[in-house]
Design a protein around this motif. Structure first.
Motif, PDB file in Angstrom:
ATOM      1  N   LEU A  69      27.252  27.564  53.891  1.00 38.49           N
ATOM      2  CA  LEU A  69      28.644  27.450  54.322  1.00 38.49           C
ATOM      3  C   LEU A  69      29.612  27.595  53.158  1.00 38.49           C
ATOM      4  O   LEU A  69      30.626  28.306  53.260  1.00 38.49           O
ATOM      5  N   LEU A  70      29.311  26.956  52.034  1.00 39.22           N
ATOM      6  CA  LEU A  70      30.195  27.068  50.871  1.00 39.22           C
ATOM      7  C   LEU A  70      30.179  28.477  50.296  1.00 39.22           C
ATOM      8  O   LEU A  70      31.217  28.982  49.849  1.00 39.22           O
ATOM      9  N   SER A  71      29.040  29.138  50.318  1.00 40.24           N
ATOM     10  CA  SER A  71      28.967  30.520  49.831  1.00 40.24           C
ATOM     11  C   SER A  71      29.776  31.456  50.717  1.00 40.24           C
ATOM     12  O   SER A  71      30.431  32.380  50.220  1.00 40.24           O
ATOM     13  N   ILE A  72      29.727  31.232  52.017  1.00 38.12           N
ATOM     14  CA  ILE A  72      30.530  32.055  52.933  1.00 38.12           C
ATOM     15  C   ILE A  72      32.018  31.824  52.684  1.00 38.12           C
ATOM     16  O   ILE A  72      32.800  32.776  52.631  1.00 38.12           O
ATOM     17  N   LEU A  73      32.412  30.571  52.512  1.00 38.73           N
ATOM     18  CA  LEU A  73      33.818  30.278  52.216  1.00 38.73           C
ATOM     19  C   LEU A  73      34.253  30.894  50.889  1.00 38.73           C
ATOM     20  O   LEU A  73      35.362  31.432  50.777  1.00 38.73           O
ATOM     21  N   PHE A  74      33.386  30.846  49.891  1.00 33.83           N
ATOM     22  CA  PHE A  74      33.703  31.459  48.610  1.00 33.83           C
ATOM     23  C   PHE A  74      33.818  32.973  48.753  1.00 33.83           C
ATOM     24  O   PHE A  74      34.703  33.597  48.183  1.00 33.83           O
ATOM     25  N   GLY A  75      32.940  33.576  49.543  1.00 34.52           N
ATOM     26  CA  GLY A  75      33.014  35.010  49.787  1.00 34.52           C
ATOM     27  C   GLY A  75      34.308  35.400  50.485  1.00 34.52           C
ATOM     28  O   GLY A  75      34.917  36.424  50.160  1.00 34.52           O
ATOM     29  N   ILE A  76      34.725  34.592  51.448  1.00 35.80           N
ATOM     30  CA  ILE A  76      35.995  34.858  52.138  1.00 35.80           C
ATOM     31  C   ILE A  76      37.164  34.776  51.158  1.00 35.80           C
ATOM     32  O   ILE A  76      38.072  35.613  51.183  1.00 35.80           O
ATOM     33  N   ALA A  77      37.136  33.780  50.268  1.00 32.79           N
ATOM     34  CA  ALA A  77      38.206  33.661  49.256  1.00 32.79           C
ATOM     35  C   ALA A  77      38.210  34.879  48.331  1.00 32.79           C
ATOM     36  O   ALA A  77      39.278  35.414  48.008  1.00 32.79           O
ATOM     37  N   CYS A  78      37.024  35.329  47.920  1.00 36.20           N
ATOM     38  CA  CYS A  78      36.941  36.522  47.058  1.00 36.20           C
ATOM     39  C   CYS A  78      37.471  37.745  47.795  1.00 36.20           C
ATOM     40  O   CYS A  78      38.174  38.573  47.213  1.00 36.20           O
ATOM     41  N   GLY A  79      37.136  37.872  49.067  1.00 39.14           N
ATOM     42  CA  GLY A  79      37.627  38.997  49.852  1.00 39.14           C
ATOM     43  C   GLY A  79      39.131  38.972  50.033  1.00 39.14           C
ATOM     44  O   GLY A  79      39.800  40.002  49.984  1.00 39.14           O
ATOM     45  N   LYS A  80      39.665  37.779  50.231  1.00 42.90           N
ATOM     46  CA  LYS A  80      41.104  37.658  50.456  1.00 42.90           C
ATOM     47  C   LYS A  80      41.903  37.962  49.189  1.00 42.90           C
ATOM     48  O   LYS A  80      42.946  38.614  49.245  1.00 42.90           O
ATOM     49  N   TYR A  81      41.437  37.503  48.043  1.00 41.23           N
ATOM     50  CA  TYR A  81      42.200  37.638  46.806  1.00 41.23           C
ATOM     51  C   TYR A  81      41.686  38.736  45.881  1.00 41.23           C
ATOM     52  O   TYR A  81      42.292  39.000  44.845  1.00 41.23           O
ATOM     53  N   GLY A  82      40.588  39.391  46.219  1.00 42.16           N
ATOM     54  CA  GLY A  82      39.967  40.372  45.331  1.00 42.16           C
ATOM     55  C   GLY A  82      40.874  41.510  44.915  1.00 42.16           C
ATOM     56  O   GLY A  82      40.938  41.862  43.735  1.00 42.16           O
ATOM     57  N   ASN A  83      41.567  42.116  45.852  1.00 39.70           N
ATOM     58  CA  ASN A  83      42.448  43.233  45.513  1.00 39.70           C
ATOM     59  C   ASN A  83      43.625  42.785  44.649  1.00 39.70           C
ATOM     60  O   ASN A  83      44.070  43.524  43.772  1.00 39.70           O
ATOM     61  N   ASP A  84      44.117  41.570  44.867  1.00 41.57           N
ATOM     62  CA  ASP A  84      45.187  41.043  44.017  1.00 41.57           C
ATOM     63  C   ASP A  84      44.687  40.823  42.593  1.00 41.57           C
ATOM     64  O   ASP A  84      45.386  41.120  41.626  1.00 41.57           O
TER      65      ASP A  84
END
Length: 98
Positions: A69-84
Protein backbone atom coordinates in the motif's frame (compact mmCIF):
# COMPACT_ATOMS: atom_id res chain seq x y z
CA UNK A 1 -3.34 14.03 -25.03
CA UNK A 2 -1.46 15.89 -22.33
CA UNK A 3 -0.20 19.40 -22.89
CA UNK A 4 3.51 20.10 -22.98
CA UNK A 5 5.69 22.85 -21.61
CA UNK A 6 8.56 23.60 -23.96
CA UNK A 7 11.90 24.56 -22.50
CA UNK A 8 14.87 25.81 -24.47
CA UNK A 9 18.46 26.61 -23.70
CA UNK A 10 19.19 30.28 -24.46
CA UNK A 11 21.57 30.74 -27.35
CA UNK A 12 20.98 27.28 -28.83
CA UNK A 13 18.29 25.45 -30.75
CA UNK A 14 18.03 22.82 -28.01
CA UNK A 15 14.34 22.44 -27.08
CA UNK A 16 12.71 19.86 -24.81
CA UNK A 17 8.97 19.32 -24.39
CA UNK A 18 7.98 18.24 -20.88
CA UNK A 19 4.46 16.82 -20.55
CA UNK A 20 2.13 18.19 -17.91
CA UNK A 21 -0.11 16.11 -15.72
CA UNK A 22 0.34 12.55 -14.50
CA UNK A 23 3.49 10.67 -15.51
CA UNK A 24 2.80 6.98 -16.03
CA UNK A 25 6.51 6.33 -16.48
CA UNK A 26 7.33 7.78 -13.06
CA UNK A 27 4.44 5.82 -11.52
CA UNK A 28 5.34 2.45 -13.04
CA UNK A 29 9.13 2.62 -13.36
CA UNK A 30 10.19 5.18 -10.73
CA UNK A 31 13.99 5.22 -10.53
CA UNK A 32 14.45 3.89 -14.08
CA UNK A 33 12.28 6.74 -15.37
CA UNK A 34 14.35 9.26 -13.39
CA UNK A 35 17.64 7.82 -14.65
CA UNK A 36 16.42 7.98 -18.25
CA UNK A 37 15.93 11.73 -17.76
CA UNK A 38 19.30 12.18 -16.06
CA UNK A 39 17.66 13.04 -12.74
CA UNK A 40 20.34 11.40 -10.59
CA UNK A 41 19.26 12.68 -7.19
CA UNK A 42 15.60 11.85 -7.80
CA UNK A 43 16.54 8.30 -8.82
CA UNK A 44 18.66 7.88 -5.70
CA UNK A 45 15.88 9.29 -3.50
CA UNK A 46 13.29 6.96 -5.08
CA UNK A 47 15.49 3.92 -4.42
CA UNK A 48 16.10 5.05 -0.84
CA UNK A 49 12.37 5.52 -0.18
CA UNK A 50 11.52 2.13 -1.71
CA UNK A 51 14.17 0.47 0.48
CA UNK A 52 12.82 2.29 3.54
CA UNK A 53 9.35 0.99 2.68
CA UNK A 54 10.59 -2.56 2.12
CA UNK A 55 12.70 -3.02 5.26
CA UNK A 56 9.83 -3.02 7.81
CA UNK A 57 8.18 -5.89 5.94
CA UNK A 58 11.09 -8.08 7.01
CA UNK A 59 10.08 -7.76 10.66
CA UNK A 60 6.30 -7.31 10.59
CA UNK A 61 3.78 -10.09 10.07
CA UNK A 62 1.48 -7.95 7.95
CA UNK A 63 4.33 -5.92 6.54
CA UNK A 64 3.80 -7.14 2.99
CA UNK A 65 0.35 -5.57 2.78
CA UNK A 66 1.54 -2.35 4.41
CA UNK A 67 4.57 -2.23 2.13
CA UNK A 68 2.42 -2.77 -0.95
CA UNK A 69 0.00 0.00 0.00
CA UNK A 70 2.77 2.46 0.84
CA UNK A 71 4.64 1.62 -2.37
CA UNK A 72 1.49 2.25 -4.40
CA UNK A 73 0.97 5.59 -2.65
CA UNK A 74 4.60 6.51 -3.27
CA UNK A 75 4.23 5.56 -6.93
CA UNK A 76 1.14 7.75 -7.24
CA UNK A 77 3.06 10.67 -5.70
CA UNK A 78 5.94 10.11 -8.15
CA UNK A 79 3.48 10.00 -11.04
CA UNK A 80 1.72 13.15 -9.92
CA UNK A 81 4.87 15.24 -9.39
CA UNK A 82 7.31 13.54 -11.79
CA UNK A 83 6.88 15.90 -14.73
CA UNK A 84 7.19 18.93 -12.44
CA UNK A 85 10.44 17.51 -11.01
CA UNK A 86 11.74 17.00 -14.55
CA UNK A 87 10.92 20.58 -15.51
CA UNK A 88 12.64 21.96 -12.40
CA UNK A 89 15.78 19.90 -13.08
CA UNK A 90 15.90 21.26 -16.63
CA UNK A 91 15.47 24.80 -15.36
CA UNK A 92 18.40 24.30 -12.97
CA UNK A 93 20.47 23.16 -15.96
CA UNK A 94 19.87 26.48 -17.70
CA UNK A 95 16.71 25.80 -19.71
CA UNK A 96 13.97 28.41 -19.74
CA UNK A 97 10.28 28.13 -20.56
CA UNK A 98 9.63 29.26 -24.13
Amino acid sequence: MADRIYLGRPGTDDTIGVPTGFSWGAFLLGPIWALSRRMWFAAFAMVAVELALYLPSLWLDRGNIVTLLLSILFGIACGKYGNDWHRRVLEKRGYAVL
